[in-house]
Design an enzyme around this catalytic site. Structure first.
Site, PDB file in Angstrom:
ATOM      1  N   CYS A   4       0.856  -1.183   0.000  1.00 24.39           N
ATOM      2  CA  CYS A   4       0.000   0.000   0.000  1.00 24.39           C
ATOM      3  C   CYS A   4       0.892   1.232   0.000  1.00 24.39           C
ATOM      4  CB  CYS A   4      -0.900  -0.027   1.233  1.00 24.39           C
ATOM      5  SG  CYS A   4      -1.973   1.404   1.360  1.00 24.39           S
ATOM      6  N   HIS A  33      -1.905  -5.104 -10.435  1.00 22.59           N
ATOM      7  CA  HIS A  33      -2.571  -3.937 -11.052  1.00 22.59           C
ATOM      8  C   HIS A  33      -2.755  -4.198 -12.549  1.00 22.59           C
ATOM      9  CE1 HIS A  33      -2.011  -1.321  -7.501  1.00 22.59           C
ATOM     10  NE2 HIS A  33      -0.927  -2.033  -7.331  1.00 22.59           N
ATOM     11  N   GLU A  90     -10.094  -0.019  -6.671  1.00 16.42           N
ATOM     12  CA  GLU A  90      -9.185  -0.884  -5.918  1.00 16.42           C
ATOM     13  C   GLU A  90      -9.792  -2.245  -5.598  1.00 16.42           C
ATOM     14  OE1 GLU A  90      -6.996   0.268  -2.563  1.00 16.42           O
ATOM     15  OE2 GLU A  90      -6.626   2.304  -3.267  1.00 16.42           O
ATOM     16  N   CYS A 120      -4.193   5.817  -5.102  1.00 15.22           N
ATOM     17  CA  CYS A 120      -3.613   4.488  -4.898  1.00 15.22           C
ATOM     18  C   CYS A 120      -2.128   4.592  -5.239  1.00 15.22           C
ATOM     19  CB  CYS A 120      -4.323   3.472  -5.791  1.00 15.22           C
ATOM     20  SG  CYS A 120      -3.677   1.797  -5.593  1.00 15.22           S
ATOM     21  N   GLY A 122      -0.790   1.744  -7.233  1.00 16.69           N
ATOM     22  CA  GLY A 122      -1.399   1.848  -8.556  1.00 16.69           C
ATOM     23  C   GLY A 122      -0.735   2.915  -9.409  1.00 16.69           C
TER      24      GLY A 122
HETATM   25  N1  LIG Z   1      -4.463   2.120  -1.682  1.00 19.96           N
HETATM   26  C1  LIG Z   1      -3.249   1.331  -1.698  1.00 19.96           C
HETATM   27  C2  LIG Z   1      -3.375   0.064  -2.472  1.00 19.96           C
HETATM   28  C3  LIG Z   1      -4.128  -0.924  -1.710  1.00 19.96           C
HETATM   29  C4  LIG Z   1      -4.045  -2.185  -2.457  1.00 19.96           C
HETATM   30  C5  LIG Z   1      -5.183  -3.100  -2.108  1.00 19.96           C
HETATM   31  N2  LIG Z   1      -6.438  -2.595  -2.663  1.00 19.96           N
HETATM   32  C6  LIG Z   1      -4.900  -4.473  -2.653  1.00 19.96           C
HETATM   33  O1  LIG Z   1      -3.889  -4.632  -3.347  1.00 19.96           O
HETATM   34  O2  LIG Z   1      -5.696  -5.363  -2.369  1.00 19.96           O
HETATM   35  C7  LIG Z   1      -2.051   2.098  -2.203  1.00 19.96           C
HETATM   36  O3  LIG Z   1      -1.984   3.288  -1.919  1.00 19.96           O
HETATM   37  O4  LIG Z   1      -1.175   1.472  -2.824  1.00 19.96           O
END
Ligand SMILES: N[C@H](CCC[C@H](N)C(=O)O)C(=O)O
Length: 284
Positions: free
Chosen positions: A76, A168, A217, A226, A229
């Site tokens: 994250c 991703h 997400e 993200c 991301g």
């Molecule tokens: N918000 C996060 C990503 C969360 C990832 C999560 N959604 C997963 O991979 O299951 C970020 O800033 O990178």
């Protein structure tokens, strides 16, 4: 009635409930349910999920992240900047440069400090993982998914898959405001060709060092930002010849800007803000 102290923090609006596990005790079997409960805006605190700041045997601190559906993610980016801020300000680390353990490996953090408070942080997110086995996604394990045509909801899309320790899938659009985030996002997230699910990103290229970005997400739906991301989007854009590798690229997310550089050494540097919203006691 049990309770724990929390700190709500955000990175560009991607907000989580942080729990200092050096001081709190939560049962492993309750973590998923606690993540769902604290994330609820009606009966909980309201957030994109739960992040635990834990002791580690290989670094000063370890980060664990749970999405608002209770699933545990492996990395994250926005969370790492907030963990770095918390760790520095609560003296869990020494100095402005330190490592943080994640479920997808060690990262290096450098915090930018003003008047003893962390305003922003730079995280060396390590190298992207690009083979289908590493994403993970169906297909020839050693192959990469770069500008590959995949059918979703009956229509063909050219997509690029990148893992930053979490999966991703990047779609390119001509107009970010019209990106099918709410319609295509949930379909792709759960597509069976991604055995662990996938975070879904939409990118509009502005220039060789600038792009617009929106995200659906895995496990949390639409968020304001993200970090992993954004890193994946820059890597995908360099691979597709749309942006310049080794140059700092500004990524415009709904919640603000991140500065990302996929360096010639192969690692991805991400710089952006980290802010405290509130602190309190949560009763459950
Ligand atoms: N918000 C996060 C990503 C969360 C990832 C999560 N959604 C997963 O991979 O299951 C970020 O800033 O990178």
């Amino acid at each position: 009635m049990k309770s724990f102290q929390f700190t709500k923090m955000h990175g560009l609006g991607n907000n989580y409930i942080y729990v200092n596990m050096f001081e709190e005790v939560l049962e492993e079997k309750e973590l998923s349910e606690i993540a769902v409960e604290v994330s609820n805006i009606h009966t909980g605190i309201g957030s994109d999920g739960l992040i635990l700041i834990c002791p580690s045997e290989v670094a000063p601190v370890k980060m664990r992240i749970f999405n608002n559906d209770g699933s545990e993610g492996k990395n994250c980016g926005n969370g790492l900047r907030c963990v770095a801020k918390y760790a520095y300000e609560h003296k869990l680390v020494n100095g402005t440069d330190f490592q943080i353990e994640t479920l997808s490996g060690l990262v290096k953090a450098t915090v930018q400090v003003e008047n003893n408070l962390v305003k922003s942080a730079t995280i060396n997110m390590g190298d992207p993982r690009l083979t289908k086995a590493e994403i993970p996604m169906h297909g020839v394990e050693t192959e990469k998914c770069i500008s590959e045509t995949m059918i979703f909801n009956g229509l063909p899309y050219e997509v690029t898959a990148v893992s930053m320790g979490n999966p991703h899938l990047i779609f390119y659009v001509d107009n970010i405001e019209a990106a099918p985030v709410l319609t295509l996002g949930p379909i792709v997230e759960k597509d069976r060709r991604f055995p662990e699910g996938v975070n879904v990103e939409f990118v509009e290229i502005v220039s060789k060092t600038e792009l617009h970005f929106r995200v659906w997400e895995r496990g949390s739906g639409v968020t304001q930002a993200c970090g992993t991301g954004a890193c994946a989007a820059v890597v995908a854009s360099v691979l597709n010849g749309q942006t310049t590798g080794g140059e700092e690229t500004v990524v415009h997310l709904a919640g603000g800007d991140l500065y990302i550089n996929w360096t010639p050494t192969g690692s991805v540097l991400m710089t952006g803000p980290a802010e405290v919203i509130c602190e309190g006691n949560y009763y459950y």
